[in-house]
Design a protein around this motif. Structure first.
Motif, short mmCIF file in Angstrom:
data_model
loop_
_atom_site.label_atom_id
_atom_site.label_comp_id
_atom_site.label_asym_id
_atom_site.label_seq_id
_atom_site.Cartn_x
_atom_site.Cartn_y
_atom_site.Cartn_z
N UNK A 31 118.92 59.65 89.37
CA UNK A 31 118.86 58.20 89.19
C UNK A 31 119.43 57.78 87.84
N UNK A 32 119.07 58.49 86.79
CA UNK A 32 119.60 58.17 85.46
C UNK A 32 121.12 58.35 85.44
N UNK A 80 116.63 63.50 72.58
CA UNK A 80 118.10 63.41 72.54
C UNK A 80 118.60 62.29 73.45
N UNK A 81 117.99 62.17 74.63
CA UNK A 81 118.39 61.12 75.55
C UNK A 81 118.09 59.75 74.95
N UNK A 82 116.90 59.58 74.40
CA UNK A 82 116.54 58.29 73.81
C UNK A 82 117.42 57.95 72.62
N UNK A 87 122.02 54.72 70.54
CA UNK A 87 123.38 54.66 69.99
C UNK A 87 124.30 53.93 70.95
N UNK A 88 124.20 54.23 72.24
CA UNK A 88 125.04 53.57 73.24
C UNK A 88 124.79 52.07 73.24
N UNK A 89 123.54 51.67 73.16
CA UNK A 89 123.21 50.25 73.15
C UNK A 89 123.86 49.55 71.95
N UNK A 90 123.84 50.20 70.81
CA UNK A 90 124.46 49.60 69.62
C UNK A 90 125.98 49.53 69.76
N UNK A 106 128.30 61.86 77.04
CA UNK A 106 127.27 62.73 76.49
C UNK A 106 125.97 62.59 77.27
N UNK A 107 125.63 61.36 77.63
CA UNK A 107 124.41 61.13 78.41
C UNK A 107 124.51 61.77 79.79
N UNK A 108 125.70 61.75 80.39
CA UNK A 108 125.88 62.43 81.68
C UNK A 108 125.50 63.90 81.56
N UNK A 109 125.97 64.53 80.50
CA UNK A 109 125.63 65.94 80.28
C UNK A 109 124.12 66.12 80.12
#
Length: 126
Positions: A31-32, A80-82, A87-90, A106-109
Motif C-alpha cells: 500500500x505504501x 528511515x521511512x519517516x 524530506x520528501x514533503x519539504x 529511495x522510499x520505494x526501496x
C-alpha cells in the motif's frame, strides 16, 4: 505427554501468528509503495499540490499502521521511512521536482525492504 502437546500447540500458534503478521506487513508495504507511485505521478506532472495531498494520505495511513509497524524491534527502518517522508514533503513544498523524485525512489526501496526482516527464514529465526 501433556507438556509436549502444549509445546506443539504453542509452536503452531507462534508460526501462525508470524505468518499472519508477515502478510500484514507485506500488505502495508504494498500500500505504501502504491501511494508513493501516486506521489511520483503527481510530481512528474508538476502537480505539487496534488503530491502534497497524496503525502498527507501517506502520513495518515502510516499513523493508522504505526502499532503494527512498531510491534517489532526494527524501529530503524521505520525511522528511515519517516525521515525520508519528511524530506520528501519539504522538497515538494519547495518545488524541487528532481530532489523529490529521487527521494521517492529511495522510499520505494525502503517500502520494498520493509517486510524482508519479518519473512519466515531460517536466518531470521536464529
Amino acid at each position: 505427554m501433556k507438556s509436549v502437546v502444549m509445546a506443539a500447540v504453542i509452536a503452531v500458534l507462534i508460526v501462525a501468528g508470524s505468518i499472519w503478521y508477515e502478510s500484514g506487513i507485506h500488505r502495508v508495504s504494498d500500500n505504501l509503495f502504491s501511494m508513493n507511485e501516486g506521489v511520483k505521478v503527481a510530481l512528474e506532472d508538476n502537480d505539487f499540490e496534488g503530491a502534497r495531498e497524496k503525502m498527507d494520505n501517506i502520513y495518515l495511513y502510516l499513523d493508522k499502521k504505526r502499532a503494527a509497524l512498531s510491534a517489532t524491534d526494527n524501529h530503524e527502518a521505520i525511522d528511515k521511512i519517516e525521515l525520508s517522508l519528511n524530506e520528501l514533503y519539504e522538497y515538494i513544498k519547495g518545488g524541487h521536482k528532481t530532489d523529490a523524485l529521487s527521494k521517492c525512489s529511495m522510499l520505494e526501496f525502503l517500502y520494498k525492504h520493509l517486510p524482508k526482516d519479518y519473512e519466515m527464514k531460517l536466518e531470521n529465526i536464529l
